[in-house]
Structures are given as structure tokens and as C-alpha cells.
Design a protein around this motif. Structure first.
Motif, PDB file in Angstrom:
ATOM      1  N   SER A   1     -11.687 -45.160 -71.166  1.00 37.08           N
ATOM      2  CA  SER A   1     -12.718 -44.698 -70.237  1.00 37.08           C
ATOM      3  C   SER A   1     -12.693 -45.486 -68.937  1.00 37.08           C
ATOM      4  N   HIS A   2     -12.861 -46.801 -68.999  1.00 39.73           N
ATOM      5  CA  HIS A   2     -12.931 -47.617 -67.794  1.00 39.73           C
ATOM      6  C   HIS A   2     -12.763 -49.077 -68.197  1.00 39.73           C
TER       7      HIS A   2
ATOM      8  N   PRO B   1     -15.766 -53.542 -61.752  1.00 40.81           N
ATOM      9  CA  PRO B   1     -14.773 -52.572 -62.226  1.00 40.81           C
ATOM     10  C   PRO B   1     -13.380 -53.046 -61.825  1.00 40.81           C
TER      11      PRO B   1
ATOM     12  N   ARG C   1      -8.797 -52.380 -62.483  1.00 41.97           N
ATOM     13  CA  ARG C   1      -7.693 -51.569 -62.980  1.00 41.97           C
ATOM     14  C   ARG C   1      -6.818 -52.466 -63.854  1.00 41.97           C
TER      15      ARG C   1
ATOM     16  N   ALA D   1     -19.086 -42.959 -66.985  1.00 38.90           N
ATOM     17  CA  ALA D   1     -19.022 -43.518 -68.334  1.00 38.90           C
ATOM     18  C   ALA D   1     -20.087 -42.945 -69.257  1.00 38.90           C
TER      19      ALA D   1
ATOM     20  N   ASP E   1     -19.432 -47.649 -64.150  1.00 36.29           N
ATOM     21  CA  ASP E   1     -18.541 -46.512 -63.915  1.00 36.29           C
ATOM     22  C   ASP E   1     -19.406 -45.258 -63.860  1.00 36.29           C
TER      23      ASP E   1
END
Length: 296
Positions: A189-190, A220, A222, A279, A276
Motif C-alpha cells: 500500500s505505502h 512518506p 519510496r 490508505a 497516505d
């Protein structure tokens, strides 16, 4: 027996405390036509069969009543669908599960384990563990966690009560942070990068449950390809992995740059729903999709 307070589809299992994710999760479910109701996991005289499912979410006080918690979930699971399911929760409720993962080749942080009444000695700790973290085998958030450079004190603390675990403090966390990958409905998801997670000011009601804009640092992020590989291997190694509604895998890079697994949270993980935009909707869709499946 007390009936559910309304014609709810889902019982959102929580505790008597702070949960910043409850409102967005429930609202997202209701936007999809899934009627949800927050119910403490230890509530008495609840007709659990009146719900189509119970979702284990913020049961963050379970560690002080571990046996009672598992017993309560078994009773709930006999009456309705329970996500995540009891066998997974029982397996994940003691951090010894990390030994299972390590035995399957997962990149877990090296650990020295204790037993009740057992006391590790400095000789049991590798010489390059100049700073260590001691935590209970049954624990949640940052509760009862000791970080110290005093290896003798760490050994004393590790023998002070219930089974404990000792791990090296990975200094890479000071600049790289801890990366948490969140999975919902079996899919990524994130992710967030968090720092300061062992600071006492990070806790509220003794629980690590931050909100955006708080003093606690989470952003957040990556993840790298190696984060995904490490997390994927860990989740594939979980008994009953296909039954997971939600999961969170926490990792810190070691001195060689390899992601090391800190935790695989399958019971009541903080899912960073507020970090997010999609989410909460993903969680709601996953719940709705499962409600459409026959129970089995």
C-alpha cells in the motif's frame, strides 16, 4: 448477551485509549456501504455473531493481558470472521517469530534470547555490539524498551522479568531511519520513514501512535528494491500469509547497507493511514472485498 449497538457489518476491535486511525478507517468503510462499529476487544456480553466480521486494529493494550487477549479472540473467531485470524495472531504475539523467520533465511536483526529467570552475560553478546536494545518478547510500541551502551546493565535488565531479547543498536537508523512497508489486502500500500521511535516523547498512553505534524518524525517514502525483496520474503515465510488483511514490515539498514527486519507486525499494526491519501480507502476496499467471500 448484549447485542451490537447498531446493524453494523464490522466490529473494529480497539482498546480504551488513543487511536488516530479509527475515524478515517471507519469513515472510509462507511463510504463504501460497510457499516463499522468500534468495539473494545475485551468488551463483555457482546453478540459477536451479529457482526459479519471483526477486524483486529488498535488492541494496543493486549500485552499486559496476553493470555486473556488470545482467549477473547478465539471466542470472537468462533462467532464471526476474524481478520487477521487467530493462528496468525497467536504466532505473531511473541517476538520469537523472528527466530522462525531467521530460520527461513530472512534478514532479521541478530538477537540474543533469554528465558524466564535466565540471564545473558556480556560474554553472550558479540563484541561489536557496543550499544544494544533490550525489549520484551511480548511487547508493543516502545513499551519497556531499553537502549544502552552499558552491556552489564543490559544483561541485568534482560533478566529482570519475562522473556526478553537483546539486539545490537543499528546506528544507521540515526540518519537513515526505520522504513515501514504497509500491506493491505495482500498488496503493498505505502511506506514511511520514521525516526526518533525510541524517544519517550514519542509515546502517548504508553503507545507509539503518531499523527502527522507531531514531534515524532515520520514521512512518506519510496522504499528501495531490496526493501521490497526483504519484506516479501518475510511475508511469504509467515504461516497463514494468504489470510492477512493487513501487515507491516519494519526494517533498518545495517552497516553493510542490507535491510534488516525489526518487526513483522500482523496483529494491531499502526498502518500510517494518515500518511497516505488512499490508505484508508484501500483498507476499506479490502474489508468490503472480504465480506463478499464465503466464510471459511
Amino acid at each position: 448477551m448484549r447485542k451490537a449497538r447498531g446493524p453494523a457489518d464490522v466490529a473494529y476491535l480497539t482498546f480504551d485509549g488513543f487511536d488516530p486511525e479509527l475515524k478515517p478507517a471507519v469513515e472510509a468503510m462507511e463510504d463504501l456501504g460497510v457499516r463499522a462499529e468500534a468495539v473494545p476487544w475485551d468488551a463483555r456480553d457482546v453478540d459477536w455473531g451479529a457482526y459479519r466480521a471483526a477486524v483486529v486494529r488498535s488492541t494496543w493494550d493486549y500485552t499486559s493481558r496476553h493470555a486473556q487477549f488470545l482467549s477473547a479472540l478465539r471466542r470472537i473467531g468462533e462467532r464471526t470472521a476474524l481478520w487477521n485470524p487467530v493462528p496468525v495472531i497467536a504466532w505473531n504475539s511473541r517476538k520469537n517469530y523472528l527466530r522462525h523467520l531467521a530460520g527461513r533465511g530472512c534478514a532479521v536483526i541478530p538477537t540474543v534470547w533469554t528465558t524466564p529467570g535466565g540471564r545473558p552475560t556480556v560474554a553472550d553478546l558479540p563484541a561489536d555490539w557496543t550499544e544494544v536494545v533490550v525489549k520484551p518478547v511480548v511487547g508493543v510500541g516502545g513499551q519497556h524498551v531499553l537502549r544502552t551502551t552499558d552491556r552489564d546493565a543490559a544483561c541485568v535488565y534482560a533478566a529482570s522479568g519475562p522473556p526478553m531479547m537483546v539486539q545490537p543498536y543499528l546506528r544507521e537508523v540515526d540518519h537513515g531511519g526505520e522504513i515501514s512497508l504497509v500491506y493491505i489486502g495482500g498488496a503493498f500500500s505505502h511506506a514511511v520513514r520514521k525516526q526518533g521511535y525510541l524517544a519517550p516523547e514519542s509515546l502517548r498512553d504508553g503507545i507509539l501512535a503518531p499523527e502527522p505534524g507531531s514531534e515524532w518524525s515520520a514521512r512518506p517514502c519510496r522504499p528501495g528494491p531490496d526493501h521490497f525483496l526483504t519484506a516479501g520474503h518475510a511475508l511469504e515465510s509467515v504461516p497463514g500469509a494468504r489470510d492477512l488483511l493487513h501487515a507491516r514490515v519494519d526494517m533498518i539498514r545495517d552497516r553493510s547497507g542490507q535491510p534488516r527486519i525489526v518487526e513483522v507486525e500482523l496483529i494491531e499494526p499502526f498502518l500510517y493511514l494518515l500518511y497516505d491519501d488512499q490508505a484508508a480507502d484501500r483498507l476499506a476496499h479490502a474489508v468490503r472485498d472480504r465480506l463478499g467471500r464465503p466464510r471459511g
